[in-house]
Write a protein that holds these residues in place. Structure first.
Motif, PDB file in Angstrom:
ATOM      1  N   PHE A  68       0.791  -1.233   0.000  1.00 56.42           N
ATOM      2  CA  PHE A  68       0.000   0.000   0.000  1.00 56.42           C
ATOM      3  C   PHE A  68       0.825   1.287   0.000  1.00 56.42           C
ATOM      4  N   PRO A  69       1.958   1.358   0.693  1.00 57.23           N
ATOM      5  CA  PRO A  69       2.762   2.583   0.571  1.00 57.23           C
ATOM      6  C   PRO A  69       3.214   2.842  -0.872  1.00 57.23           C
ATOM      7  N   SER A  70       3.552   1.790  -1.604  1.00 61.33           N
ATOM      8  CA  SER A  70       3.963   1.969  -3.004  1.00 61.33           C
ATOM      9  C   SER A  70       2.808   2.464  -3.861  1.00 61.33           C
ATOM     10  N   ILE A  71       1.612   1.964  -3.585  1.00 65.01           N
ATOM     11  CA  ILE A  71       0.429   2.436  -4.315  1.00 65.01           C
ATOM     12  C   ILE A  71       0.194   3.909  -4.013  1.00 65.01           C
ATOM     13  N   ALA A  72       0.332   4.282  -2.740  1.00 65.18           N
ATOM     14  CA  ALA A  72       0.185   5.694  -2.358  1.00 65.18           C
ATOM     15  C   ALA A  72       1.225   6.547  -3.072  1.00 65.18           C
ATOM     16  N   GLY A  73       2.446   6.028  -3.192  1.00 62.58           N
ATOM     17  CA  GLY A  73       3.504   6.764  -3.886  1.00 62.58           C
ATOM     18  C   GLY A  73       3.172   6.984  -5.350  1.00 62.58           C
ATOM     19  N   ALA A 110       0.985  14.907  -7.879  1.00 58.97           N
ATOM     20  CA  ALA A 110       1.894  16.042  -7.681  1.00 58.97           C
ATOM     21  C   ALA A 110       2.213  16.718  -9.001  1.00 58.97           C
ATOM     22  N   GLY A 111       2.493  15.940 -10.028  1.00 59.44           N
ATOM     23  CA  GLY A 111       2.774  16.519 -11.338  1.00 59.44           C
ATOM     24  C   GLY A 111       1.579  17.290 -11.875  1.00 59.44           C
ATOM     25  N   PHE A 112       0.404  16.695 -11.743  1.00 53.80           N
ATOM     26  CA  PHE A 112      -0.825  17.349 -12.203  1.00 53.80           C
ATOM     27  C   PHE A 112      -1.063  18.639 -11.431  1.00 53.80           C
ATOM     28  N   LEU A 113      -0.918  18.584 -10.101  1.00 59.42           N
ATOM     29  CA  LEU A 113      -1.151  19.746  -9.252  1.00 59.42           C
ATOM     30  C   LEU A 113      -0.136  20.858  -9.540  1.00 59.42           C
ATOM     31  N   ALA A 114       1.127  20.492  -9.719  1.00 63.55           N
ATOM     32  CA  ALA A 114       2.148  21.495 -10.027  1.00 63.55           C
ATOM     33  C   ALA A 114       1.835  22.191 -11.346  1.00 63.55           C
ATOM     34  N   ASP A 115       1.451  21.408 -12.341  1.00 68.18           N
ATOM     35  CA  ASP A 115       1.079  22.011 -13.626  1.00 68.18           C
ATOM     36  C   ASP A 115      -0.102  22.958 -13.469  1.00 68.18           C
ATOM     37  N   LYS A 116      -1.096  22.560 -12.667  1.00 69.17           N
ATOM     38  CA  LYS A 116      -2.268  23.403 -12.440  1.00 69.17           C
ATOM     39  C   LYS A 116      -1.866  24.718 -11.765  1.00 69.17           C
ATOM     40  N   ILE A 117      -0.995  24.642 -10.770  1.00 70.94           N
ATOM     41  CA  ILE A 117      -0.555  25.849 -10.065  1.00 70.94           C
ATOM     42  C   ILE A 117       0.165  26.787 -11.025  1.00 70.94           C
ATOM     43  N   LEU A 142      -2.970  -0.596  11.351  1.00 73.38           N
ATOM     44  CA  LEU A 142      -3.549   0.253  10.307  1.00 73.38           C
ATOM     45  C   LEU A 142      -3.174   1.723  10.497  1.00 73.38           C
ATOM     46  N   THR A 143      -2.992   2.143  11.753  1.00 73.19           N
ATOM     47  CA  THR A 143      -2.520   3.511  12.006  1.00 73.19           C
ATOM     48  C   THR A 143      -1.082   3.655  11.521  1.00 73.19           C
ATOM     49  N   ALA A 144      -0.269   2.637  11.812  1.00 74.17           N
ATOM     50  CA  ALA A 144       1.108   2.641  11.302  1.00 74.17           C
ATOM     51  C   ALA A 144       1.095   2.625   9.781  1.00 74.17           C
ATOM     52  N   GLN A 145       0.155   1.861   9.230  1.00 70.61           N
ATOM     53  CA  GLN A 145       0.022   1.784   7.769  1.00 70.61           C
ATOM     54  C   GLN A 145      -0.261   3.163   7.175  1.00 70.61           C
ATOM     55  N   ALA A 146      -1.145   3.910   7.798  1.00 67.74           N
ATOM     56  CA  ALA A 146      -1.482   5.246   7.309  1.00 67.74           C
ATOM     57  C   ALA A 146      -0.245   6.145   7.322  1.00 67.74           C
ATOM     58  N   LEU A 147       0.558   6.063   8.377  1.00 69.41           N
ATOM     59  CA  LEU A 147       1.772   6.884   8.453  1.00 69.41           C
ATOM     60  C   LEU A 147       2.802   6.453   7.409  1.00 69.41           C
ATOM     61  N   LEU A 148       2.929   5.158   7.178  1.00 72.47           N
ATOM     62  CA  LEU A 148       3.863   4.685   6.163  1.00 72.47           C
ATOM     63  C   LEU A 148       3.386   5.044   4.755  1.00 72.47           C
ATOM     64  N   MET A 149       2.074   4.995   4.548  1.00 76.93           N
ATOM     65  CA  MET A 149       1.533   5.435   3.259  1.00 76.93           C
ATOM     66  C   MET A 149       1.767   6.934   3.075  1.00 76.93           C
ATOM     67  N   GLY A 150       1.609   7.702   4.156  1.00 77.49           N
ATOM     68  CA  GLY A 150       1.894   9.129   4.096  1.00 77.49           C
ATOM     69  C   GLY A 150       3.360   9.386   3.784  1.00 77.49           C
ATOM     70  N   THR A 151       4.238   8.571   4.356  1.00 77.60           N
ATOM     71  CA  THR A 151       5.671   8.716   4.108  1.00 77.60           C
ATOM     72  C   THR A 151       5.993   8.563   2.627  1.00 77.60           C
ATOM     73  N   VAL A 152       5.559   7.464   2.042  1.00 82.63           N
ATOM     74  CA  VAL A 152       5.883   7.207   0.634  1.00 82.63           C
ATOM     75  C   VAL A 152       5.078   8.125  -0.291  1.00 82.63           C
ATOM     76  N   GLY A 153       3.820   8.380   0.069  1.00 84.01           N
ATOM     77  CA  GLY A 153       2.993   9.266  -0.743  1.00 84.01           C
ATOM     78  C   GLY A 153       3.561  10.668  -0.814  1.00 84.01           C
ATOM     79  N   LEU A 154       3.962  11.213   0.322  1.00 82.51           N
ATOM     80  CA  LEU A 154       4.539  12.558   0.335  1.00 82.51           C
ATOM     81  C   LEU A 154       5.909  12.585  -0.334  1.00 82.51           C
ATOM     82  N   GLN A 155       6.668  11.519  -0.158  1.00 80.54           N
ATOM     83  CA  GLN A 155       7.978  11.424  -0.812  1.00 80.54           C
ATOM     84  C   GLN A 155       7.826  11.517  -2.319  1.00 80.54           C
ATOM     85  N   ALA A 156       6.733  10.979  -2.844  1.00 78.09           N
ATOM     86  CA  ALA A 156       6.519  10.963  -4.290  1.00 78.09           C
ATOM     87  C   ALA A 156       6.269  12.356  -4.870  1.00 78.09           C
TER      88      ALA A 156
END
Length: 185
Positions: free
Chosen positions: A80-85, A92-99, A157-171
């Motif tokens: 799941f962290p990889s999917i979040a990434g 992020a690319g889409f949002l940056a282009d929009k900005i 699952l709480t740890a999962q959310a934080l790990l997904m946030g880690t990889v998602g934000l890293q992306a």
């Protein structure tokens, strides 16, 4: 007929190889080595990948040791962290282009020609957007991992959310240091 197409393919490959060798020989290596921008991208890339790959390789062990999950359960949660990434990197690319587009339209300049080298207010919009996304890509995962390590949750699952946030934000580096090398002339 077969041998003539084989030799034709061989000479095309050789020509392509020779062209690639010439490009490498003609590259301004000294300028690259002295460029602050190149070194910034190298350092950001190294920091990003060191953290990402250490985290991804450590995740299954974390689930097994911290929560007593078996290999199958740990592997399942580790996906799941990889999917979040992937989702966050594309977003992020889409949002940056929009900005950037929104800024250019608000300034009445929708030509998309801001390369950070011209004059006027538009000079740094791409640079500032990239810096913002790169800051989020480096500091966001740090915040998630600090939260996880300072008080490991009882629930996986709480740890999962934080790990997904880690990889998602890293992306979000896809719109940070990841975009300048991809910019085409």
């Amino acid at each position: 007929s077969s041998s003539s197409s084989s030799s034709s393919s061989s000479s095309t490959t050789m020509t392509t190889w020779d062209q690639a060798v010439e490009v490498v020989k003609d590259a301004p290596w000294t300028s690259f080595a002295k460029s602050k921008a190149v070194w910034a991208m190298i350092i950001a890339h190294a920091a990003n990948n060191w953290g990402l790959y250490n985290m991804l390789s450590w995740t299954p062990t974390f689930y097994a040791e911290q929560y007593g999950l078996n290999v199958k359960e740990s592997a399942f949660l580790s996906v799941f962290p990889s999917i979040a990434g992937a989702i966050c990197g594309l977003s992020a690319g889409f949002l940056a282009d929009k900005i950037i587009t929104s800024y250019q339209q608000s300034e009445g300049n929708g030509n998309g020609n801001d390369n950070g080298e011209g004059g006027g207010n538009e000079i740094g919009i791409r640079t500032n957007v990239r810096k913002g996304f790169q800051g989020l890509a480096l500091l966001g995962p740090a915040a998630c991992l600090i939260a996880l390590s300072s008080n490991i949750p009882e629930d996986p699952l709480t740890a999962q959310a934080l790990l997904m946030g880690t990889v998602g934000l890293q992306a979000f580096n896809a719109a940070g240091y990841g975009s300048p090398p991809q910019k085409k002339g």
